[in-house]
Design an enzyme around this catalytic site. Sequence first.
Site, PDB file in Angstrom:
ATOM      1  CE  LYS A   1      -6.767   0.686   0.574  1.00 38.82           C
ATOM      2  NZ  LYS A   1      -7.234  -0.678   0.275  1.00 38.82           N
TER       3      LYS A   1
ATOM      4  CD  GLN B   1     -10.177  -2.296  -1.408  1.00 36.46           C
ATOM      5  OE1 GLN B   1      -9.242  -1.506  -1.511  1.00 36.46           O
ATOM      6  NE2 GLN B   1     -10.491  -2.867  -0.270  1.00 36.46           N
TER       7      GLN B   1
ATOM      8  CG  ASP C   1      -3.057  -5.115  -0.847  1.00 35.88           C
ATOM      9  OD1 ASP C   1      -2.993  -4.308   0.103  1.00 35.88           O
ATOM     10  OD2 ASP C   1      -4.073  -5.280  -1.544  1.00 35.88           O
TER      11      ASP C   1
END
Length: 286
Positions: free
Chosen positions: A53, A97, A120
């Site tokens: 990412k 994460q 997200d």
Amino acid sequence: MAAQVIDGKLIAQQVKDELRAETARLAAQGKVAGLAVVLVGDDPASAVYVTSKEKTARELGMHSVQHRLPVSTTQAELAALVDQLNADEHIHGILVQSPLPAGLDQDAIFRRILPAKDVDGFHPENVGRLWQGHDTLVACTPAGVMVLLAHMGVDPAGKHAVVVGRSNIVGKPMAALLLKANATVTICHSKTPNLQEICRQADILIAAVGKLEMLTGDYIKPGAVVIDVGINPVPGFKSKIRGDVHFDSAAQVAGMITPVPGGVGPMTIAMLMANTLKAAKAIWGE
Ligand code: NDP
């Protein structure tokens, strides 16, 4: 094979090319979008995800930072980092994460991220906005599925979409997006009786189950669009992955189908980058 195979890798590349052009246009005005990815602990799969990412953000001309915290990190320490990133004017997107190590409250951390920087799309405010049909930051994987459908000229309006899986990260936001796009949506899960019968009614079938090749050709309506979100290891084969759909039998029946790998997977990171740029532009008032 009857079905047209949807090339997620190619479509993700096109999305990234468009983002690169947009970041270059904004950079000429001195505006650089920033993404912070936070990894707690040393789970090897998560480490691969966050590195990729961060690397993709850099490749697209964004500012990108990675914070790696030890597995012993406390809730208060992680919350303090989120607060610091919330306040950092160079950071427009924050990604913590998941899964977090045992003992840390993941939902509390997701709630702590400013909704405007929640790339997200997991903050309850963004989830609520999505279900109310408003434009917002949306979870990357289902957002990527909608881009795949659009690129393939598939308009969900008036179609029966069946989503197998009801997780907060895939199934539920997927259903909300399809509903917003005027599909008639059925959500199935582990307690759904007659799963095969329901799947066979789907014009658009989304598999987000996490069960290796569970949905075979006899779950599929002839000509249906089949989107396979699943990423499952194949027992006995190191680093080989397959989806929730049994590709060979499904491709005999479907009209279009995504492969695994090379279908939905590449779209997830592309949409994270799209969300970061979207968050930055909203913060800049663009
Ligand atoms: P979860 O395990 O959180 O959810 C799975 C869902 O499938 C649950 O709602 C569960 O029902 C349902 N389910 C399980 N077994 C059955 C069954 N036999 N019949 C019907 N429904 C069933 O998984 P995620 O949503 O996080 O992920 C789904 C898959 O997508 C995984 O393979 C994951 O690796 C993959 N994934 C891929 C991504 C990508 O980038 N391509 C990103 C995220 C995930 P219930 O709620 O009743 O338990």
